[in-house]
Design a protein around this motif. Structure first.
Motif, short mmCIF file in Angstrom:
data_model
loop_
_atom_site.label_atom_id
_atom_site.label_comp_id
_atom_site.label_asym_id
_atom_site.label_seq_id
_atom_site.Cartn_x
_atom_site.Cartn_y
_atom_site.Cartn_z
N GLU A 31 3.44 1.44 -12.06
CA GLU A 31 4.58 1.10 -12.91
C GLU A 31 4.15 0.25 -14.10
O GLU A 31 4.73 -0.79 -14.41
CB GLU A 31 5.67 0.38 -12.12
N ASN A 32 3.07 0.71 -14.75
CA ASN A 32 2.56 0.04 -15.96
C ASN A 32 2.12 -1.40 -15.70
O ASN A 32 2.13 -2.24 -16.60
CB ASN A 32 3.60 0.06 -17.08
N LYS A 33 1.72 -1.69 -14.47
CA LYS A 33 1.23 -3.03 -14.14
C LYS A 33 -0.09 -2.92 -13.38
O LYS A 33 -0.29 -2.02 -12.57
CB LYS A 33 2.24 -3.79 -13.29
N SER A 34 -0.96 -3.87 -13.65
CA SER A 34 -2.23 -3.99 -12.94
C SER A 34 -2.22 -5.32 -12.21
O SER A 34 -2.06 -6.37 -12.84
CB SER A 34 -3.39 -3.94 -13.94
N ILE A 35 -2.35 -5.29 -10.90
CA ILE A 35 -2.34 -6.54 -10.14
C ILE A 35 -3.49 -6.56 -9.14
O ILE A 35 -3.96 -5.52 -8.69
CB ILE A 35 -1.00 -6.76 -9.40
N VAL A 36 -3.91 -7.76 -8.79
CA VAL A 36 -4.95 -7.96 -7.78
C VAL A 36 -4.27 -8.09 -6.42
O VAL A 36 -3.31 -8.84 -6.27
CB VAL A 36 -5.79 -9.21 -8.09
N ILE A 37 -4.77 -7.34 -5.44
CA ILE A 37 -4.22 -7.39 -4.09
C ILE A 37 -4.92 -8.53 -3.35
O ILE A 37 -6.07 -8.40 -2.93
CB ILE A 37 -4.42 -6.05 -3.35
N ASP A 38 -4.23 -9.64 -3.21
CA ASP A 38 -4.84 -10.88 -2.74
C ASP A 38 -5.50 -10.73 -1.37
O ASP A 38 -6.61 -11.22 -1.16
CB ASP A 38 -3.80 -12.00 -2.69
N GLU A 39 -4.83 -10.05 -0.44
CA GLU A 39 -5.38 -9.96 0.92
C GLU A 39 -6.62 -9.06 0.99
O GLU A 39 -7.38 -9.13 1.95
CB GLU A 39 -4.32 -9.45 1.91
N GLN A 40 -6.86 -8.26 -0.04
CA GLN A 40 -8.05 -7.42 -0.07
C GLN A 40 -9.14 -8.00 -0.97
O GLN A 40 -10.30 -7.62 -0.88
CB GLN A 40 -7.69 -6.01 -0.56
#
Length: 519
Positions: A31-40
């Motif tokens: 959805e036009n967002k780049s996020i870091v997956i904290d638990e990974q």
């Protein structure tokens, strides 16, 4: 939810460079967002260093440090501190002036080194939190190789709590320490953060006792080994190198000490360390400072340095059918179309398909899928357009769209070529096809690199016929009006003569009306 690595959505341009370089693919695009997956995430900081748009940053805690200024607090300075700052002893003076007791993390390293020496088997060092997280999350089958000992920073926190009853601050080059040291230190900041407020207008000062000795070598390659007496040892640096090593690591008869660091060159090359000076310069600075610093004897503190490691691997299994369904939806209907080009950031198309199932990735991240999708849409538009499109190459027709095929159904390609070869751009051309005359608005242009010529013919026959009919109708209407006007003129003249009035004014009105109708 992002906790340590923060994404700036406004800056992300979807170049996928962070994902391509992330060693554990802990970045999600949706959805036009780049996020870091904290638990990974293993908090190595690679995405921050590699991003060309500065769309990634890390959690800053400088405000918490500033709240402590003016009161008593304790700062544990990582041994790489002396490689980072131009005037490290002035930095120490600055901290002390603001209420700090400054002690070296290297003291904790000496206690950890003694614990390492007690092992009678092959062990991996646990000083680097990135290495520990990598093994716990992605290589849990190798946990038994980890030396069940806390890191030097944790060991130092335990020592400082024995000595002081003040807030504890850790200062280092590592973002991962922010997660590892939660519960041990009140504030964890990086060298970069401190630089924002550091004032050089101070004299030099030494750290406070108790002093370490060999633990000061920990942040350089081979520094941990230098603190132990293992005969067999090996150093592995860089997350990718560590991954390769771990994937082939098996039980061995010989006893080895394996020094591991996520950063190539050791902690002096940490993600929040200087990038404007060379590794050699940093090592030289550290060694000069070690010669200058007071040396100490190891004081005995009754602290527990044991640590347990647990698997944090979270893996959802998907069936071959589910994976294959995603691959097919991306146009990869057989193995030959699985290019494994890594342009999307994933090493293989299979990994990408699994990421799509995990909602970490979008199908559109596949460049070949996008090209095929755009091409198919373009082909559909060309094929379904009401315009006649003909493509030629070297004087021969190589393509006709559907409308052109129907219009020229009874003509050979040679005859069609004769019809189009002399047409001009943006002109109305008349052609006879199957005994009927057509009028076309034409366009022609060359394809790049002389790969062909395109002719576009827009059939405007009906429009022109309609226009001619309208002209005829207008002409007939004006003629009829003129006939009526003439009759009215005669009538008006008769009436005017009977009434004895002038006809001139009436005639002028009729002439004006006729002119208006003609226009």
């Amino acid at each position: 939810m992002e906790k340590y690595i923060i994404s700036n959505d406004a800056n992300c341009k979807y170049c996928y460079k962070c994902l391509r370089n992330c060693p554990v693919k802990s970045i999600s695009f949706s959805e036009n967002k780049s996020i870091v997956i904290d638990e990974q995430c293993i908090v190595c900081g690679t995405c921050i260093e590699i991003c060309p748009q500065n769309a990634k940053n890390y959690k800053k805690d400088l405000d918490k440090l500033l709240l402590l200024f003016g009161n008593r607090f304790v700062v544990s300075i990582a041994p790489s501190f002396f490689a980072h700052f131009d005037n490290p002893f002035k930095v120490i003076a600055f901290l002390k002036k603001n209420g700090a007791i400054v002690n070296e993390t290297s003291l904790g390293a000496e206690y950890v080194s003694r614990e390492y020496e007690k092992f009678d088997k092959t062990v991996i060092s646990t000083a680097c939190p990135v290495v520990v997280e990598l093994i716990e999350k992605y290589f849990p089958e190798k946990i038994d190789f980890l030396a069940n000992v806390v890191s030097p920073a944790v060991a130092h926190a335990k020592i400082l709590k024995k000595l002081y009853d003040f807030p504890l601050v850790f200062l280092g080059p590592c973002i991962a320490k922010k997660r590892e040291l939660e519960g041990y230190f009140d504030v964890v900041i990086t060298f970069e953060e401190l630089e924002e407020v550091f004032d050089e207008n101070f004299d030099e000062a030494f750290p406070d006792a108790p002093y370490p000795n060999m633990g000061r070598y920990y942040p350089i390659t081979g520094g941990i080994i230098k603190n132990t007496n293992f005969q067999n040892h090996i150093t592995i640096e860089g997350v990718e190198n560590i991954k390769k090593f771990l994937s082939r690591l098996d039980v061995i008869d010989e006893k080895y000490f394996i020094e591991m660091s996520a950063c190539v060159g050791g902690c002096i090359e940490g993600p929040c360390s200087r990038k404007d000076i060379s590794l050699i310069e940093k090592k030289t600075r550290l060694l000069k400072s070690i010669k200058k610093l007071p040396k100490g004897d190891l004081t005995e503190f009754d602290i527990d340095l044991k640590r347990k490691f647990l698997s944090q691997k979270k893996e959802v299994q998907y069936s071959k059918e589910e994976i294959q369904k995603v691959l097919i939806s991306m146009g990869k209907s057989d193995k030959s179309k699985e290019l494994n080009c890594s342009a999307c950031g994933y090493d293989t198309c299979q990994e990408k398909a699994i990421a799509v199932l995990e909602k970490k990735a979008e199908k559109e991240m596949c460049i070949t899928y996008l090209i095929e999708k755009v091409s198919s849409v373009s082909n559909m538009l060309v094929e379904e357009t009401p315009n006649l499109i003909i493509i030629t190459h070297n004087g021969k027709i190589v393509y006709k769209n559907k409308v052109a095929r129907l219009k020229f159904m009874s003509l050979s390609n040679v005859k069609i070529m004769e019809l189009v070869k002399n047409i001009n751009n943006n002109q109305i051309e008349e052609m006879e096809i199957n005994g009927r005359r057509y009028k076309f608005l034409t366009k022609r242009f060359l394809l790049p690199e002389n790969s062909g010529e395109v002719f576009i013919l827009t059939d405007i026959t009906k429009e022109i016929e309609q226009e001619e009919k309208m002209k005829m109708l207008k002409k007939q209407t004006i003629e009829k009006i003129e006939e009526v006007l003439n009759k009215q003129m005669l009538l008006a003249q008769e009436i005017a003569s009977l009434l004895g009035e002038s006809i001139a004014e009436t005639k002028s009105h009729f002439v004006e009306f006729k002119k208006f109708m003609e226009e």
